[in-house]
Design a protein around this motif. Sequence first.
Motif, PDB file in Angstrom:
ATOM      1  N   ALA A 145      56.404  87.206  70.681  1.00 22.86           N
ATOM      2  CA  ALA A 145      55.460  87.564  71.744  1.00 22.86           C
ATOM      3  C   ALA A 145      54.248  88.303  71.178  1.00 22.86           C
ATOM      4  O   ALA A 145      53.116  88.115  71.649  1.00 22.86           O
ATOM      5  N   SER A 146      54.473  89.101  70.143  1.00 19.79           N
ATOM      6  CA  SER A 146      53.387  89.913  69.595  1.00 19.79           C
ATOM      7  C   SER A 146      52.337  89.100  68.852  1.00 19.79           C
ATOM      8  O   SER A 146      51.193  89.539  68.711  1.00 19.79           O
ATOM      9  N   VAL A 147      52.701  87.898  68.367  1.00 19.66           N
ATOM     10  CA  VAL A 147      51.727  87.102  67.617  1.00 19.66           C
ATOM     11  C   VAL A 147      50.996  86.095  68.499  1.00 19.66           C
ATOM     12  O   VAL A 147      50.017  85.485  68.069  1.00 19.66           O
ATOM     13  N   LEU A 148      51.458  85.924  69.723  1.00 22.85           N
ATOM     14  CA  LEU A 148      50.806  85.004  70.646  1.00 22.85           C
ATOM     15  C   LEU A 148      49.519  85.627  71.187  1.00 22.85           C
ATOM     16  O   LEU A 148      49.318  86.838  71.068  1.00 22.85           O
ATOM     17  N   PRO A 149      48.625  84.834  71.766  1.00 21.99           N
ATOM     18  CA  PRO A 149      47.384  85.389  72.301  1.00 21.99           C
ATOM     19  C   PRO A 149      47.628  86.573  73.234  1.00 21.99           C
ATOM     20  O   PRO A 149      48.473  86.507  74.117  1.00 21.99           O
ATOM     21  N   GLY A 150      46.893  87.653  72.970  1.00 22.17           N
ATOM     22  CA  GLY A 150      47.066  88.869  73.749  1.00 22.17           C
ATOM     23  C   GLY A 150      48.071  89.834  73.170  1.00 22.17           C
ATOM     24  O   GLY A 150      48.153  90.995  73.604  1.00 22.17           O
ATOM     25  N   GLY A 151      48.847  89.385  72.171  1.00 19.67           N
ATOM     26  CA  GLY A 151      49.851  90.233  71.551  1.00 19.67           C
ATOM     27  C   GLY A 151      49.255  91.187  70.528  1.00 19.67           C
ATOM     28  O   GLY A 151      48.163  90.958  70.004  1.00 19.67           O
ATOM     29  N   THR A 152      50.002  92.235  70.215  1.00 19.60           N
ATOM     30  CA  THR A 152      49.498  93.283  69.313  1.00 19.60           C
ATOM     31  C   THR A 152      49.292  92.794  67.882  1.00 19.60           C
ATOM     32  O   THR A 152      48.495  93.373  67.143  1.00 19.60           O
ATOM     33  N   GLN A 153      49.995  91.738  67.482  1.00 21.42           N
ATOM     34  CA  GLN A 153      49.888  91.226  66.115  1.00 21.42           C
ATOM     35  C   GLN A 153      49.136  89.895  66.044  1.00 21.42           C
ATOM     36  O   GLN A 153      49.128  89.236  65.007  1.00 21.42           O
ATOM     37  N   HIS A 154      48.509  89.510  67.138  1.00 23.35           N
ATOM     38  CA  HIS A 154      47.880  88.194  67.190  1.00 23.35           C
ATOM     39  C   HIS A 154      46.787  88.025  66.131  1.00 23.35           C
ATOM     40  O   HIS A 154      46.757  87.025  65.404  1.00 23.35           O
ATOM     41  N   ASP A 155      45.897  88.991  66.040  1.00 24.16           N
ATOM     42  CA  ASP A 155      44.790  88.872  65.084  1.00 24.16           C
ATOM     43  C   ASP A 155      45.306  88.820  63.650  1.00 24.16           C
ATOM     44  O   ASP A 155      44.821  88.023  62.832  1.00 24.16           O
ATOM     45  N   LEU A 200      65.719  85.978  69.797  1.00 19.40           N
ATOM     46  CA  LEU A 200      64.573  86.851  69.574  1.00 19.40           C
ATOM     47  C   LEU A 200      63.343  86.465  70.388  1.00 19.40           C
ATOM     48  O   LEU A 200      62.351  87.203  70.395  1.00 19.40           O
ATOM     49  N   CYS A 201      63.405  85.318  71.074  1.00 22.82           N
ATOM     50  CA  CYS A 201      62.269  84.881  71.886  1.00 22.82           C
ATOM     51  C   CYS A 201      62.743  83.893  72.928  1.00 22.82           C
ATOM     52  O   CYS A 201      63.815  83.287  72.793  1.00 22.82           O
ATOM     53  N   SER A 202      61.939  83.699  73.950  1.00 26.57           N
ATOM     54  CA  SER A 202      62.261  82.713  74.980  1.00 26.57           C
ATOM     55  C   SER A 202      61.847  81.329  74.495  1.00 26.57           C
ATOM     56  O   SER A 202      61.081  81.184  73.533  1.00 26.57           O
ATOM     57  N   ALA A 203      62.345  80.292  75.178  1.00 31.39           N
ATOM     58  CA  ALA A 203      61.954  78.929  74.840  1.00 31.39           C
ATOM     59  C   ALA A 203      60.447  78.742  75.002  1.00 31.39           C
ATOM     60  O   ALA A 203      59.795  78.073  74.191  1.00 31.39           O
ATOM     61  N   THR A 204      59.898  79.353  76.039  1.00 34.03           N
ATOM     62  CA  THR A 204      58.453  79.247  76.274  1.00 34.03           C
ATOM     63  C   THR A 204      57.660  79.876  75.140  1.00 34.03           C
ATOM     64  O   THR A 204      56.660  79.319  74.665  1.00 34.03           O
ATOM     65  N   GLU A 205      58.110  81.041  74.682  1.00 36.52           N
ATOM     66  CA  GLU A 205      57.426  81.722  73.577  1.00 36.52           C
ATOM     67  C   GLU A 205      57.544  80.924  72.282  1.00 36.52           C
ATOM     68  O   GLU A 205      56.571  80.808  71.526  1.00 36.52           O
ATOM     69  N   TYR A 206      58.726  80.364  72.036  1.00 37.02           N
ATOM     70  CA  TYR A 206      58.919  79.584  70.815  1.00 37.02           C
ATOM     71  C   TYR A 206      58.001  78.358  70.797  1.00 37.02           C
ATOM     72  O   TYR A 206      57.343  78.063  69.792  1.00 37.02           O
ATOM     73  N   LYS A 207      57.948  77.654  71.908  1.00 37.39           N
ATOM     74  CA  LYS A 207      57.060  76.489  71.994  1.00 37.39           C
ATOM     75  C   LYS A 207      55.598  76.899  71.835  1.00 37.39           C
ATOM     76  O   LYS A 207      54.805  76.190  71.198  1.00 37.39           O
ATOM     77  N   ALA A 208      55.247  78.045  72.399  1.00 35.35           N
ATOM     78  CA  ALA A 208      53.867  78.524  72.276  1.00 35.35           C
ATOM     79  C   ALA A 208      53.521  78.834  70.828  1.00 35.35           C
ATOM     80  O   ALA A 208      52.390  78.602  70.383  1.00 35.35           O
ATOM     81  N   LEU A 209      54.496  79.355  70.067  1.00 43.20           N
ATOM     82  CA  LEU A 209      54.283  79.617  68.642  1.00 43.20           C
ATOM     83  C   LEU A 209      53.982  78.317  67.912  1.00 43.20           C
ATOM     84  O   LEU A 209      53.073  78.254  67.070  1.00 43.20           O
ATOM     85  N   TRP A 210      54.717  77.273  68.228  1.00 44.59           N
ATOM     86  CA  TRP A 210      54.486  75.969  67.624  1.00 44.59           C
ATOM     87  C   TRP A 210      53.106  75.424  67.979  1.00 44.59           C
ATOM     88  O   TRP A 210      52.366  74.945  67.113  1.00 44.59           O
ATOM     89  N   HIS A 211      52.768  75.483  69.271  1.00 42.02           N
ATOM     90  CA  HIS A 211      51.481  74.943  69.708  1.00 42.02           C
ATOM     91  C   HIS A 211      50.321  75.695  69.066  1.00 42.02           C
ATOM     92  O   HIS A 211      49.328  75.088  68.651  1.00 42.02           O
ATOM     93  N   MET A 212      50.448  77.001  68.978  1.00 42.82           N
ATOM     94  CA  MET A 212      49.394  77.804  68.362  1.00 42.82           C
ATOM     95  C   MET A 212      49.232  77.441  66.885  1.00 42.82           C
ATOM     96  O   MET A 212      48.100  77.312  66.387  1.00 42.82           O
TER      97      MET A 212
END
Length: 365
Positions: A145-155, A200-212
């Motif tokens: 979640a932290s690396v996705l857009p808006g997350g604390t580690q995204h940048d 450690l993450c939801s299915a939605t978050e995991y897919k979002a990591l892939w898409h990103m």
Amino acid sequence: MKNIYCKMICMICMIGMVACSASELQKSKTDEAQALLTTLKTVSQKNHFLFGHHDDPVYGIGWIGDKNRSDVKSVCGDYPAIMSFDLGRIELGGDKNLDNVPIERLRHEIIAQYERGGMVSLSWHADNPVTGKDAWDVSDSTVVASVLPGGTQHDKFMGWLDTVADFMNSLIASDGRKVPVLFRPWHEHTGSWFWWGQALCSATEYKALWHMTYEFMQQKGVKHLLYAYSPGTEPNNTAEYLDRYPGDDIINLIGFDTYQFNRQEYLNSMEKSLTILTEVGQSHDKPIAITETGYEAVPDSTWWTETLLPIISKYPISYVLVWRNAYERPNHYYAPYPGQASASDFVKFYADPRTLFVRDMKTKK
């Protein structure tokens, strides 16, 4: 016999490339990546499969860094058709990866494998961007979640992706073309030993990591990659296997990782997972592969021809890859070396017409 077969693959690839329109080739892929995908599909249709080994030319039992060396080649006289390497720690900007291999050496070996007619797969055990520890640190369940857009580690994470993209774009063969690579990030996610794992993450978050990841690579012009979806053997049916699947528009190959500890349990697990994989591959029109496997220290002298070969020959896999021969950890190796207990059996495995090594692939270009 094997070389005749590979000439057929080459002809099929060339005909297919001429016949396909630009839209059919998917504008998101280079011609070289498309040709590699065609080869992977064609191999499996003929009951042949490529053999692979992780970190094959950079170290082995009793050596590290030697040029033109490989434990596999020392046993059978040929390089694996597939070599895999890991990009872990490249994101930190250092000059070596997590296995202490110089990044420049990785680049050299990737290009060399392509130019000798082989294929390359890259995994990425990225460090935990929240804790600063390695990929196996699962002490924090908010990392994805932290690396996705808006997350604390995204940048920070986008900077990491930028470093990976730059490395991918630097893989240029002597003819000026970018080397096609099978990229296998976020693997074994159906377990929970990596920070991107099931718990450690939801299915939605995991897919979002892939898409990103995919979309960033596209934006950076990294269009010479194929992408592999590679869970473990935890899924018990096709629905579970596809629960976190990012989609056909991203994924080019599907596989799974598994290792032998108990022989019967290994065979049962392979049967289950290969059955699922075959069904998913057919319904989604994707080549399938055993993206990681092996039996540590290979103590069974006939493991290659009496355990591995019989089970994988029953299914239309495109490749099987065994893990590394560690130079720094005693008895942590998965391919034979000269004098090892299973070396003679591996030579028989090599001679089997179903197995393809790099010499069998030279004519595909």
